[in-house]
Design an enzyme around this catalytic site. Structure first.
Site, PDB file in Angstrom:
ATOM      1  N   ASP A  78       0.741  -1.094   0.003  1.00 60.38           N
ATOM      2  CA  ASP A  78      -0.037   0.004  -0.086  1.00 60.38           C
ATOM      3  C   ASP A  78       0.851   1.255  -0.183  1.00 60.38           C
ATOM      4  O   ASP A  78       2.089   1.410   0.202  1.00 60.38           O
ATOM      5  CB  ASP A  78      -1.202   0.031   1.164  1.00 60.38           C
ATOM      6  CG  ASP A  78      -0.176  -0.227   2.376  1.00 60.38           C
ATOM      7  OD1 ASP A  78       0.707  -0.805   2.420  1.00 60.38           O
ATOM      8  OD2 ASP A  78      -0.737   0.313   3.460  1.00 60.38           O
ATOM      9  N   GLU A 136      -0.506  -2.015   5.050  1.00 57.18           N
ATOM     10  CA  GLU A 136       0.524  -1.913   6.105  1.00 57.18           C
ATOM     11  C   GLU A 136       0.486  -0.607   6.830  1.00 57.18           C
ATOM     12  O   GLU A 136       0.761  -0.299   8.224  1.00 57.18           O
ATOM     13  CB  GLU A 136       1.860  -2.236   5.728  1.00 57.18           C
ATOM     14  CG  GLU A 136       3.108  -2.264   6.901  1.00 57.18           C
ATOM     15  CD  GLU A 136       3.570  -1.025   7.239  1.00 57.18           C
ATOM     16  OE1 GLU A 136       3.801  -0.952   8.523  1.00 57.18           O
ATOM     17  OE2 GLU A 136       3.553   0.017   6.344  1.00 57.18           O
ATOM     18  N   HIS A 361       7.864   8.894   4.039  1.00 55.72           N
ATOM     19  CA  HIS A 361       6.975   9.653   4.389  1.00 55.72           C
ATOM     20  C   HIS A 361       6.984  11.234   3.851  1.00 55.72           C
ATOM     21  O   HIS A 361       6.218  12.021   4.203  1.00 55.72           O
ATOM     22  CB  HIS A 361       6.449   9.480   5.614  1.00 55.72           C
ATOM     23  CG  HIS A 361       5.816   8.384   5.884  1.00 55.72           C
ATOM     24  ND1 HIS A 361       4.538   7.892   6.537  1.00 55.72           N
ATOM     25  CD2 HIS A 361       6.231   6.951   5.662  1.00 55.72           C
ATOM     26  CE1 HIS A 361       4.572   6.608   7.114  1.00 55.72           C
ATOM     27  NE2 HIS A 361       5.352   6.084   6.225  1.00 55.72           N
TER      28      HIS A 361
END
Length: 391
Positions: A78, A136, A361
């Site tokens: 994901d 996840e 991220h």
């Protein structure tokens, strides 16, 4: 036995292309339908029996000619709710969705492992199970549904690789025990009494109370926890009011707790509640504290780590196999390790010379794709060694 290095090189270009495809078309947790379709297509084209599982996941077995142990390799699939700003030709075309954690590379590497195993299936001393796991990034995660779908049935050990930007491409990071923390969360809602900002004496100010709670929470790790323990308490959100001249009724604080020990995580939550309630009471306010225990901590199995280090030593110099400290990020790969032995390695993917410097991220996150064949080969050699050791 075929030359593994030659087979890895043979399939590297295809793996890079797959990684770029998944990066271009990322999908959020629980929505990995196109990713699942592509994975199934790739595996079935290799003659590998593969089946959908846990809604958007995939389980596939590559079995050798004789009975033997089953070793699993897992990749998460994901992406994140984030606008991609990598600036490459393969930048995400799905608005607000981005593979900024390396899962595109994880899926591509595992498909690369499948390509090599398909060519050496007759030499396998057992079965390699490929687990393509959804969800996840978002709690409660996809590991448990995949386990319930039979992912670990008959499995002797499980391994996984995580591309890691803070390690340079060409290296891997290993830990013989603690690797990633339990990612817990909390919400504190402070109920005060609103009113006009010019008449604070008529109010019970939840902003002031919340600010004092923030300061109090930051004493927990420094004053209540053994300094030799790993623990983090961080606030990520503080919301209250809309107008500059109105004291609101409510303030909402949200944060995270990271730790490796279950008793410690409960102790931290007890202190969070005591501090929040005590300060609220002293201020004349009231509060509620909600806690959410996330995945368990990820703790590697030392014996499995030793085998993986042996495998890595067949292709990397000793000084490129780096023993690393634990990190306080979380990972639901830990759910598998609650059931069977296994380990996760970090595969270095950073490269300052190529300006690949942005952390996981981050909107500009990218990887040095030379990491992909290294991750593939370490996983492959590790699985083969485990098959022979555990038969």
């Amino acid at each position: 036995m075929p030359d593994i290095g030659v087979l890895i090189k043979k399939h590297t270009a295809a793996v890079v292309a797959l990684r770029r495809y998944f990066h271009t078309y990322p999908e959020l947790s629980g929505q990995e339908y196109n990713t699942q379709k592509r994975v199934l297509t790739e595996l079935r084209a290799l003659g590998i029996e593969a089946k959908p599982a846990a809604d958007t996941g995939v389980i596939a077995d590559i079995a050798g000619p004789a009975a033997g142990p089953v070793i699993a390799i897992r990749a998460d699939m994901d992406a994140l709710r984030l606008q991609d700003e990598c600036g490459q030709t393969y930048q995400s075309v799905n608005h607000g969705v981005c593979h900024a954690c390396g899962h595109d590379g994880h899926v591509a590497m595992l498909l690369g492992v499948a390509k090599v195993l398909a060519e050496m299936q007759e030499q396998l001393a057992g079965t390699v199970r490929l687990l393509f796991q959804p969800s996840e990034e978002e709690f409660p995660g996809g590991a448990q549904p995949l386990i319930e779908a039979g992912a670990l049935k008959g499995v002797a050990a499980i391994i996984s690789a995580h591309l890691w930007q803070t390690l340079a491409a060409g290296t891997i990071g290993i830990s013989y025990d603690r690797l990633m923390a339990a990612p817990d969360a909390f919400t504190i809602t402070v109920q005060g009494k609103g009113g006009h900002g010019s008449m604070p004496q008529q109010t019970i100010d939840p902003i002031l109370t919340g600010a004092q709670i923030v300061m109090g929470l930051h004493t927990i790790v420094g004053r209540n926890i053994d300094p030799l323990e790993n623990a983090v308490v961080s606030l990520g959100s503080f919301k209250a009011g809309e107008a500059f001249n109105v004291i609101p009724d409510i303030a909402v604080l949200k944060g995270t707790v990271r730790s490796f020990d279950h008793a410690l995580r409960l102790q931290i939550f007890e202190r969070i509640e005591a501090i929040a309630r005590g300060i609220s009471q002293a201020s004349g306010a009231s509060c509620t504290v909600e806690k959410k225990l996330g995945f368990p901590p990820l703790v590697n199995s030392p014996e499995i780590v030793k085998t993986v280090v042996e495998a890595a030593g067949e292709l990397l110099p000793a000084d490129h196999i780096i023993t690393i400290k634990p990190v306080m990020a979380g990972e639901d790969f830990s759910c598998y390790l609650q059931k069977i032995p296994g380990m996760m390695i970090f595969v270095g993917s950073g490269n300052a010379a190529k300006n690949i410097i942005y952390p996981q991220h981050h909107p500009k996150f990218d990887i040095d794709e030379t990491a992909l064949p290294i991750g593939m080969e370490v996983l492959l050699r590790s699985a083969l060694k485990l098959l022979n050791k555990m038969k």
